[in-house]
Design a protein around this motif. Structure first.
Motif, PDB file in Angstrom:
ATOM      1  N   ALA A  97      -7.222   0.516   1.581  1.00 57.04           N
ATOM      2  CA  ALA A  97      -8.122   1.198   0.647  1.00 57.04           C
ATOM      3  C   ALA A  97      -9.538   1.247   1.206  1.00 57.04           C
ATOM      4  CB  ALA A  97      -8.108   0.496  -0.707  1.00 57.04           C
ATOM      5  N   LEU A 115     -11.903   9.181  -8.464  1.00 59.10           N
ATOM      6  CA  LEU A 115     -11.065   8.620  -7.399  1.00 59.10           C
ATOM      7  C   LEU A 115     -11.821   7.541  -6.638  1.00 59.10           C
ATOM      8  CD1 LEU A 115      -8.433   8.698  -5.714  1.00 59.10           C
ATOM      9  CD2 LEU A 115      -9.604  10.339  -4.219  1.00 59.10           C
ATOM     10  N   LEU A 141      -1.448   6.651  -6.448  1.00 58.17           N
ATOM     11  CA  LEU A 141      -2.794   7.097  -6.120  1.00 58.17           C
ATOM     12  C   LEU A 141      -2.855   8.617  -6.055  1.00 58.17           C
ATOM     13  CD1 LEU A 141      -5.586   5.920  -5.392  1.00 58.17           C
ATOM     14  CD2 LEU A 141      -4.915   6.071  -2.984  1.00 58.17           C
ATOM     15  N   TRP A 196     -11.932   4.178  -8.545  1.00 59.83           N
ATOM     16  CA  TRP A 196     -10.731   3.347  -8.473  1.00 59.83           C
ATOM     17  C   TRP A 196     -10.522   2.812  -7.055  1.00 59.83           C
ATOM     18  CZ3 TRP A 196      -4.900   4.920  -8.774  1.00 59.83           C
ATOM     19  CH2 TRP A 196      -4.132   3.766  -8.972  1.00 59.83           C
ATOM     20  N   LEU A 197     -10.742   3.671  -6.052  1.00 57.46           N
ATOM     21  CA  LEU A 197     -10.582   3.215  -4.672  1.00 57.46           C
ATOM     22  C   LEU A 197     -11.514   2.043  -4.351  1.00 57.46           C
ATOM     23  CD1 LEU A 197     -10.196   6.317  -2.315  1.00 57.46           C
ATOM     24  CD2 LEU A 197      -8.659   4.347  -2.517  1.00 57.46           C
ATOM     25  N   LEU A 233       2.023   2.000  -3.373  1.00 58.49           N
ATOM     26  CA  LEU A 233       0.932   2.449  -4.237  1.00 58.49           C
ATOM     27  C   LEU A 233       0.574   3.912  -4.000  1.00 58.49           C
ATOM     28  CD1 LEU A 233      -1.268   1.704  -6.318  1.00 58.49           C
ATOM     29  CD2 LEU A 233      -2.662   0.861  -4.419  1.00 58.49           C
ATOM     30  N   GLN A 234       0.895   4.442  -2.823  1.00 62.94           N
ATOM     31  CA  GLN A 234       0.483   5.798  -2.459  1.00 62.94           C
ATOM     32  C   GLN A 234       0.868   6.866  -3.480  1.00 62.94           C
ATOM     33  OE1 GLN A 234      -1.657   6.454   0.360  1.00 62.94           O
ATOM     34  NE2 GLN A 234      -1.703   4.330  -0.276  1.00 62.94           N
ATOM     35  N   LEU A 281      -5.305  12.932   0.980  1.00 56.19           N
ATOM     36  CA  LEU A 281      -4.237  12.274   0.235  1.00 56.19           C
ATOM     37  C   LEU A 281      -2.882  12.930   0.447  1.00 56.19           C
ATOM     38  CD1 LEU A 281      -5.982  11.461  -3.173  1.00 56.19           C
ATOM     39  CD2 LEU A 281      -5.590   9.951  -1.235  1.00 56.19           C
ATOM     40  N   PHE A 335      -2.617   9.942  -9.595  1.00 54.84           N
ATOM     41  CA  PHE A 335      -3.908   9.761 -10.259  1.00 54.84           C
ATOM     42  C   PHE A 335      -4.856  10.902  -9.891  1.00 54.84           C
ATOM     43  CE2 PHE A 335      -8.305   8.335 -10.061  1.00 54.84           C
ATOM     44  CZ  PHE A 335      -8.501   7.734 -11.291  1.00 54.84           C
ATOM     45  N   TRP A 336      -4.909  11.212  -8.599  1.00 54.10           N
ATOM     46  CA  TRP A 336      -5.798  12.278  -8.143  1.00 54.10           C
ATOM     47  C   TRP A 336      -5.375  13.629  -8.696  1.00 54.10           C
ATOM     48  CZ3 TRP A 336     -10.278  13.741  -6.931  1.00 54.10           C
ATOM     49  CH2 TRP A 336     -10.514  14.920  -6.226  1.00 54.10           C
ATOM     50  N   TRP A 370       0.834  -1.197   0.000  1.00 54.71           N
ATOM     51  CA  TRP A 370       0.000   0.000   0.000  1.00 54.71           C
ATOM     52  C   TRP A 370       0.871   1.250   0.000  1.00 54.71           C
ATOM     53  CZ3 TRP A 370      -4.614   1.602  -1.174  1.00 54.71           C
ATOM     54  CH2 TRP A 370      -5.095   2.816  -0.667  1.00 54.71           C
ATOM     55  N   LEU A 389      -9.860  -0.959  -5.544  1.00 51.32           N
ATOM     56  CA  LEU A 389      -8.660  -1.280  -4.767  1.00 51.32           C
ATOM     57  C   LEU A 389      -9.009  -1.942  -3.431  1.00 51.32           C
ATOM     58  CD1 LEU A 389      -6.509   1.935  -5.363  1.00 51.32           C
ATOM     59  CD2 LEU A 389      -6.025  -0.367  -6.241  1.00 51.32           C
TER      60      LEU A 389
END
Length: 337
Positions: free
Chosen positions: A291, A277, A257, A280-281, A253-254, A311, A260-261, A250, A284
């Motif tokens: 998530a 968002l 993410l 996708w969340l 992945l941050q 975030l 993406f945002w 995770w 996840l």
């Protein structure tokens, strides 16, 4: 072996294509379908749905992009395919698999699997219309409400000139309900001389191994599985090479993410960016307990600034997109969840 990223309308746009292909393991990706009806679409449509065309037809990570067209008029599809090639499309893909009711009602996607002769005519016309060096490929399901015509449809596509066929191993009526009938991928490969890709219900390494055993397919297309676990393609590619890529944490992945945002904030209006968002969340949550916690925090949040804080990102006001955009097809989104 090749691993492709599926063209999921309303979900895998250029932002998610960028993020997922950066993780690695994906050999090529496809645009959301570009709906063709009765005219050659303007450059602006291709720029909106396939912006990578104007960057060498590759994502920022260098992953090649194919342009997918959807429709039922062979001549119009051929004309649009030719124009897409002028804009830089290296491959034209044809959609005969979309299960959305609104698409099928307008004679597009999986409903055409009732008409193998029309499939053949479409592929033949598109193949005739584009330069010989540019492949034409196709994606199909096993049928609309039954599988009786699956092999006829596959033959029609191959004989029309499709260089590859992706088979989502379910009918339209079966939607995304498990199981995927991977044994039918093997049956399709028996009747066509072109490579066949297996698609459907590959969520993990173990799923991939079972799919390969049952379908016999070395080539695969990943959809919801790689959206829910962004390193799935990388894991599979490593396993195929006899290696272990490990599992993306995770924490790792941050940054993706957050990026993406930030891209969503820059490209999508504040009214719709939070929804992208959350979408996708929500997927996840299948792979990451963290998530689930984050999704609970943002689920009812509509303020972009509040999500920025959750975030830990910041964006200058001048960077945020304040222009309205069209809302995604809600039916197509619900089909994927």
């Amino acid at each position: 072996m090749q691993i492709a990223l599926a063209p999921m309308e309303g979900l895998v746009d250029e932002i998610l294509r960028d993020v997922l292909t950066r993780v690695g393991g994906i050999d090529w990706c496809v645009t959301e379908f570009i709906r063709v009806t009765d005219r050659v679409l303007p450059r602006s449509t291709y720029r909106k749905l396939a912006p990578e065309l104007f960057n060498g037809a590759r994502t920022a990570a260098g992953t090649p992009l194919r342009v997918q067209l959807l429709g039922s008029d062979p001549k119009c599809l051929g004309d649009n395919a030719a124009y897409a090639c002028v804009l830089g499309a290296p491959v034209i893909d044809l959609n005969f698999g979309c299960p959305a009711k609104t698409v099928n009602k307008s004679r597009g996607g999986a409903v055409l699997l009732k008409e193998p002769e029309l499939l053949h005519a479409i592929v033949r016309e598109v193949r005739r219309s584009v330069p010989a060096a540019i492949p034409v490929t196709a994606k199909m399901r096993l049928g609309f409400d039954h599988k009786d015509l699956a092999l006829d449809c596959a033959r029609a596509l191959a004989e029309g000139g499709a260089a590859q066929i992706v088979v989502h191993a379910r009918t339209k009526v079966e939607g995304y309900k498990p199981p995927a009938h991977w044994e039918w991928v093997a049956r399709v490969q028996e009747v066509v001389a072109v490579p066949v890709y297996a698609n459907g219900d590959i969520w993990s390494l173990d799923d991939w191994r079972r799919c390969r055993e049952v379908s016999g397919a070395e080539n695969i297309m990943l959809g919801r599985g790689v959206v829910a676990r962004p390193d799935l393609a990388r894991q599979i590619a490593a396993a195929r090479a006899g290696e272990d890529a490990g599992v993306m944490s995770w924490e790792a992945l941050q940054p993706l993410l957050a990026d993406f945002w930030l891209q969503a904030r820059r490209k999508i209006s504040p009214r719709y960016a939070p929804g992208r968002l959350k979408q996708w969340l929500a997927m996840l949550t299948r792979s990451y307990p963290e998530a689930v916690e984050l999704f609970a925090l943002v689920r009812r949040e509509t303020r972009c600034e509040a999500i920025d804080a959750l975030l830990g990102v910041s964006i200058a006001p001048a960077e945020a997109n304040v222009l309205p955009i069209y809302e995604a097809d809600g039916e197509a989104l619900s089909d994927l969840q």
